[in-house]
Design a protein around this motif. Structure first.
Motif, mmCIF file in Angstrom:
data_model
loop_
_atom_site.group_PDB
_atom_site.id
_atom_site.type_symbol
_atom_site.label_atom_id
_atom_site.label_comp_id
_atom_site.label_asym_id
_atom_site.label_seq_id
_atom_site.Cartn_x
_atom_site.Cartn_y
_atom_site.Cartn_z
ATOM 1 N N HIS A 81 0.827 -1.213 0.000
ATOM 2 C CA HIS A 81 0.000 0.000 0.000
ATOM 3 C C HIS A 81 0.857 1.257 0.000
ATOM 4 O O HIS A 81 1.909 1.311 0.647
ATOM 5 C CB HIS A 81 -0.902 0.025 1.241
ATOM 6 C CG HIS A 81 -1.486 1.377 1.494
ATOM 7 N ND1 HIS A 81 -2.688 1.771 0.946
ATOM 8 C CD2 HIS A 81 -1.020 2.448 2.182
ATOM 9 C CE1 HIS A 81 -2.928 3.021 1.313
ATOM 10 N NE2 HIS A 81 -1.934 3.456 2.063
ATOM 11 N N CYS A 83 -0.178 5.761 0.037
ATOM 12 C CA CYS A 83 -1.169 6.825 -0.168
ATOM 13 C C CYS A 83 -0.844 7.634 -1.421
ATOM 14 O O CYS A 83 -1.599 8.531 -1.782
ATOM 15 C CB CYS A 83 -1.232 7.718 1.063
ATOM 16 S SG CYS A 83 -1.698 6.801 2.556
ATOM 17 N N CYS A 125 -0.374 3.645 8.438
ATOM 18 C CA CYS A 125 0.461 3.777 7.247
ATOM 19 C C CYS A 125 1.682 4.637 7.567
ATOM 20 O O CYS A 125 1.567 5.657 8.232
ATOM 21 C CB CYS A 125 -0.341 4.409 6.117
ATOM 22 S SG CYS A 125 0.589 4.482 4.574
ATOM 23 N N CYS A 127 3.817 5.473 4.860
ATOM 24 C CA CYS A 127 4.319 5.534 3.483
ATOM 25 C C CYS A 127 5.107 6.809 3.201
ATOM 26 O O CYS A 127 5.808 6.890 2.206
ATOM 27 C CB CYS A 127 3.180 5.378 2.484
ATOM 28 S SG CYS A 127 2.153 6.841 2.269
ATOM 29 N N CYS A 132 -0.193 11.444 3.284
ATOM 30 C CA CYS A 132 -0.426 10.135 3.914
ATOM 31 C C CYS A 132 -1.633 10.212 4.841
ATOM 32 O O CYS A 132 -1.756 11.139 5.643
ATOM 33 C CB CYS A 132 0.811 9.689 4.688
ATOM 34 S SG CYS A 132 0.556 8.107 5.529
ATOM 35 N N LEU A 133 -2.522 9.213 4.710
ATOM 36 C CA LEU A 133 -3.746 9.203 5.507
ATOM 37 C C LEU A 133 -3.511 8.717 6.931
ATOM 38 O O LEU A 133 -4.410 8.787 7.766
ATOM 39 C CB LEU A 133 -4.796 8.307 4.835
ATOM 40 C CG LEU A 133 -5.181 8.660 3.404
ATOM 41 C CD1 LEU A 133 -6.199 7.668 2.876
ATOM 42 C CD2 LEU A 133 -5.724 10.066 3.325
HETATM 43 ZN ZN LIG Z 1 0.331 6.594 3.733
#
Ligand SMILES: [Zn+2]
Length: 168
Positions: A81, A83, A125, A127, A132-133
């Motif tokens: 994954h 974002c 997350c 990332c 980024c969420l």
């Molecule tokens: Zn993220």
């Protein structure tokens, strides 16, 4: 794109015509990397359901409310994954598609909520994408602005039509 610490080293585990399975030697995590260049909207490969399940696992992609598939070719399970995704699973056409220009060696990353509606196992997350969420819970938990920002599967778009007035 996910930022990889400068100290990370990777071991190439398996190579296929379109993609390679790498392993981070520090974390042991697997990832999938492009074996060639791709242009935006290019079909990287077709995929099929290896198995069809009524409940999700960490390996499945959602195709309907109670339908979750494991992927063939199997190496697509290593798409992590982000974002800021560069690939998309078109679950209606069963095509794995480049969203942006991809160069050999780039990690292939997709946006889990682009196929997952309401995840039973949300995750944090890391990332490092600008937007980024932080917590990934599925498309049902995104804002309208986020729905517009990402390419979403037909299944997710159908769910939005059914639920959006209740959610917003
Ligand atoms: Zn993220």
């Amino acid at each position: 794109m996910r930022s990889v610490p400068a100290t990370s080293t990777f071991k190439k585990l398996q190579a296929f015509p379109v993609a390679e399975v790498w392993q981070n030697t520090q974390t042991g995590e697997h990832s999938l990397h492009a074996a060639q260049s791709f242009t935006p909207n290019q079909v990287i490969c077709s995929f099929a359901a290896a198995t069809t399940l009524s409940h999700p696992t960490y390996l499945t992609v959602q195709t309907a409310l109670d339908t979750h598939i494991t992927l063939r070719p199997f190496y697509l399970q290593y798409v992590n994954h982000s974002c800021a995704p560069n690939v998309f699973f078109d679950t209606a056409r069963r095509e794995f598609i480049a969203l942006s220009a991809i160069r050999p060696g780039d990690e292939l990353v997709f946006f889990y909520p682009s196929t997952e509606w309401d995840m039973q196992q949300p995750f944090n997350c890391h990332c490092a994408a600008r937007n980024c969420l932080k917590v990934i819970k599925g498309a049902a938990h995104l804002s309208p602005a986020q729905w517009k920002k990402y390419r979403l599967s037909n299944f997710i778009l159908e769910q939005l039509k059914l639920h959006v007035s209740k959610i917003s």
